[in-house]
Enzyme design. Structure first.
Site, PDB file in Angstrom:
ATOM      1  N   GLY A   1      -4.547   4.585 -13.812  1.00 40.12           N
ATOM      2  CA  GLY A   1      -3.687   4.064 -14.864  1.00 40.12           C
ATOM      3  C   GLY A   1      -3.376   5.156 -15.869  1.00 40.12           C
ATOM      4  O   GLY A   1      -4.082   6.172 -15.933  1.00 40.12           O
TER       5      GLY A   1
ATOM      6  N   CYS B   1      -9.829   7.242 -10.497  1.00 42.07           N
ATOM      7  CA  CYS B   1      -9.208   7.810 -11.694  1.00 42.07           C
ATOM      8  C   CYS B   1      -9.537   6.959 -12.928  1.00 42.07           C
ATOM      9  O   CYS B   1     -10.678   6.936 -13.358  1.00 42.07           O
ATOM     10  CB  CYS B   1      -7.697   7.969 -11.471  1.00 42.07           C
ATOM     11  N   TYR B   2      -8.581   6.213 -13.483  1.00 33.93           N
ATOM     12  CA  TYR B   2      -8.876   5.378 -14.646  1.00 33.93           C
ATOM     13  C   TYR B   2      -9.971   4.372 -14.307  1.00 33.93           C
ATOM     14  O   TYR B   2     -10.854   4.099 -15.132  1.00 33.93           O
ATOM     15  CB  TYR B   2      -7.620   4.658 -15.111  1.00 33.93           C
TER      16      TYR B   2
ATOM     17  N   HIS C   1      -7.275  10.894  -6.410  1.00 37.52           N
ATOM     18  CA  HIS C   1      -6.541   9.778  -5.805  1.00 37.52           C
ATOM     19  C   HIS C   1      -6.620   9.856  -4.277  1.00 37.52           C
ATOM     20  O   HIS C   1      -5.828  10.547  -3.638  1.00 37.52           O
ATOM     21  CB  HIS C   1      -5.079   9.802  -6.255  1.00 37.52           C
TER      22      HIS C   1
ATOM     23  N   GLU D   1      -5.759   7.613  -2.224  1.00 41.57           N
ATOM     24  CA  GLU D   1      -4.640   6.875  -1.609  1.00 41.57           C
ATOM     25  C   GLU D   1      -3.413   7.745  -1.383  1.00 41.57           C
ATOM     26  O   GLU D   1      -2.503   7.371  -0.635  1.00 41.57           O
ATOM     27  CB  GLU D   1      -4.264   5.667  -2.479  1.00 41.57           C
TER      28      GLU D   1
ATOM     29  N   ASP E   1      13.220  -9.824   7.753  1.00 40.13           N
ATOM     30  CA  ASP E   1      12.238 -10.738   7.181  1.00 40.13           C
ATOM     31  C   ASP E   1      12.440 -12.173   7.651  1.00 40.13           C
ATOM     32  O   ASP E   1      11.515 -12.816   8.159  1.00 40.13           O
ATOM     33  CB  ASP E   1      12.295 -10.682   5.653  1.00 40.13           C
TER      34      ASP E   1
ATOM     35  N   LYS F   1       6.774  -4.591   4.387  1.00 40.77           N
ATOM     36  CA  LYS F   1       7.847  -4.560   5.386  1.00 40.77           C
ATOM     37  C   LYS F   1       7.387  -3.995   6.728  1.00 40.77           C
ATOM     38  O   LYS F   1       7.734  -4.535   7.777  1.00 40.77           O
ATOM     39  CB  LYS F   1       9.020  -3.736   4.842  1.00 40.77           C
TER      40      LYS F   1
END
Length: 521
Positions: free
Chosen positions: A56, A83-84, A170, A172, A228, A376
């Site tokens: 964040g 992180c945060y 991070h 990710e 979708d 998606k």
């Protein structure tokens, strides 16, 4: 490994909270994003197998820092702070967090200083992705420091007994060389979660859920012909067969040839009962004089429901007294639709998707949304597993409100004609250049309330600009503009300005998401 519950990703306003959730799912583990304001009691009631605290932009010691119920740390649930989230964990448990005076951004060399299950199978020295100006200056009592960098002595820590782990970097982000491995080590080893979130398991679970809920009732589906709604229809059809009738509502906001393509590709290719209803007059009348984007989206959402209610009555009359009730409406709502529409406590309403925030309160249907928790790419994988034709599964996304949100200003028949002509040229040129699979989506936008001076045929013109918005993305939560070949852009511009007389300028949108969204409205 035995735990099969959800992994909760706590969002502290991070740019990459959705990316963390995606990376968890790439590890074949189900994840959901929840706000940092959620209480520990509510969070634990979801019976999470693990919790991940996102990064964040704030400082944990700032007066207005995002709050978090630290009772979670005493619940025995494995927690990973990033992180945060790492700094929040440290501060809550008695560690020290402060401003370093220096910042670490981008590629950073990290040295692993202790054994950690997070780093099993990875080298002692590795490149990680940092983005911080604050740092943990002292780990909480009972925590072992497991990594450091030149600027951050405490770059990772853990307390295995309490199942608490933290990373300043991070994992990710793909730029962290072994970030996905660290996440998987946390999920599989620290939290003991089995990686069984697969297309097959999703289909089986949704089919059982749909059958139990629907019983012998009739169901109608809002079919647009896009990925979708097509996959949602195929999934529901697998569950209840001929109890499903698909309705394609022509709202007059389609691209050139859209209706004919859907009737040919879907109805003929899937063997699912489908009816087409022309409601273009209803939509254009309701949109008359409306320019504000949110108002347009809500009007389109409302008129879709009114159209399906009319289709419902027609179907009931056709089926007769023995045909059963028509209680349910299937929609192809995705997780990004829910997130952007402010779904969930504390989530910002970026824009109301017509099938979420745009629905009328007096709607007579119960909704079936089998894809509501999916991104998606997960939907495409399920579509392929269900045998949906590749032509449909690989199709570029097209928004439910159609060209209504690609006309900046009031939607009129004349403006639709202009945009349909320009859009068709763009699609033809992208296909001819072999770019259909390279580009995630290419909105073509008409700036209807903007005019610019031009010269055509030696005379002055005062025409509209057309905006090209080619983007590349994995899940629509983040995106970057696609670097299209200049010769393709030149052909598109020349064809549009030569054959669409109302347009005298073609421009290219080179903004990423964030800060912009993919669609202009």
């Amino acid at each position: 490994m035995s735990s099969n519950g959800v992994v909760l990703v706590v969002d502290f306003g991070a740019q990459y909270a959705q990316l963390i959730a995606r990376r968890v799912r790439e590890a074949r583990v189900y994840s959901e994003i929840v706000p940092h304001t959620m209480s520990a009691e509510t969070m634990l009631a979801k019976q999470p197998a693990a919790i991940i605290l996102s990064g964040g932009p704030a400082s944990v010691y700032a007066e207005a820092a995002p709050s978090f119920d630290s009772a979670v740390f005493d619940a025995g649930v494995p927690v990973l702070g990033i992180c945060y989230g790492f700094q929040t964990m440290a501060a809550a448990l008695g560690g020290k967090v402060g401003h370093t005076g220096t910042r670490e951004y981008g590629h950073t060399n990290a040295e692993l200083t202790g054994e950690s299950c997070l780093f099993a199978g990875t080298p002692a020295d590795q490149v990680v992705w940092m983005s911080h100006g604050d740092a943990v200056q002292a780990a909480p009592e009972g925590f072992a420091v497991t990594a450091s960098t030149n600027g951050t002595p405490v770059a990772a820590f853990e307390n295995r007994e309490r199942k608490l782990y933290g990373l300043q970097w991070h994992p990710e982000v793909k730029h962290s060389d072994f970030g996905q491995k660290a996440l998987e080590n946390f999920l599989y080893d620290a939290a003991g979660i089995e990686p069984n979130w697969t297309s097959e398991s999703i289909i089986d679970a949704e089919v059982a859920k749909i059958r139990e809920r629907v019983g012998d009732a009739q169901v109608i589906c809002a079919l647009s012909g896009g990925v979708d709604s097509s996959v949602a229809a195929a999934l529901v059809h697998k569950a209840i067969g001929d109890q499903l009738t698909c309705f394609f509502i022509d709202h007059g906001l389609l691209r050139a040839g859209e209706r004919e393509q859907v009737e040919k590709d879907y109805a003929a290719g899937m063997g699912i009962r489908m009816e087409t209803h022309d409601e273009s007059g209803r939509f254009l009348e309701a949109l008359a004089g409306v320019s504000e984007p949110e108002a347009k989206r809500k009007i389109i959402g409302r008129e879709f429901i009114r159209s399906f209610e009319a289709a419902q009555k027609a179907l009931v009359a056709k089926l007769g007294s023995e045909g059963g009730d028509v209680k349910f409406l299937v929609q192809g709502t995705l997780y990004p639709d829910v997130v952007e529409s402010g779904g969930g406590e504390g989530a910002a309403n970026i824009k109301s998707h017509h099938n979420v925030g745009g629905l009328p309160e007096d709607m007579e249907f119960s909704l079936i949304e089998p894809l509501r928790s999916l991104f998606k790419d997960e939907v495409r994988a399920i579509g392929r597993e269900l045998g949906v034709p590749e032509k449909i599964v690989a199709r570029q996304p097209f928004p439910g409100p159609g060209l209504g949100i690609r006309i900046i200003g009031e939607v009129t028949r004349e403006r639709l004609d202009i945009l349909q002509a320009a859009d068709l040229i763009v699609r033809e040129e992208l296909t001819a250049a072999g770019l259909d699979l390279e580009i995630w989506q290419c909105p073509v936008v008409l700036l209807a309330d903007v005019h610019s001076v031009g010269v055509q045929g030696d005379g002055r013109t005062y025409g509209h600009p057309i905006v090209l918005r080619p983007v590349s993305s994995e899940d629509a939560m983040t995106a970057d503009w696609t670097r299209m070949p200049y010769d393709v852009l030149a052909r598109i511009s020349t064809r549009i300005t030569n054959s669409v007389p109302e347009v005298n300028r073609v421009v290219l949108d080179v903004t990423s998401k964030p800060p912009a969204t993919i669609e202009w409205e």
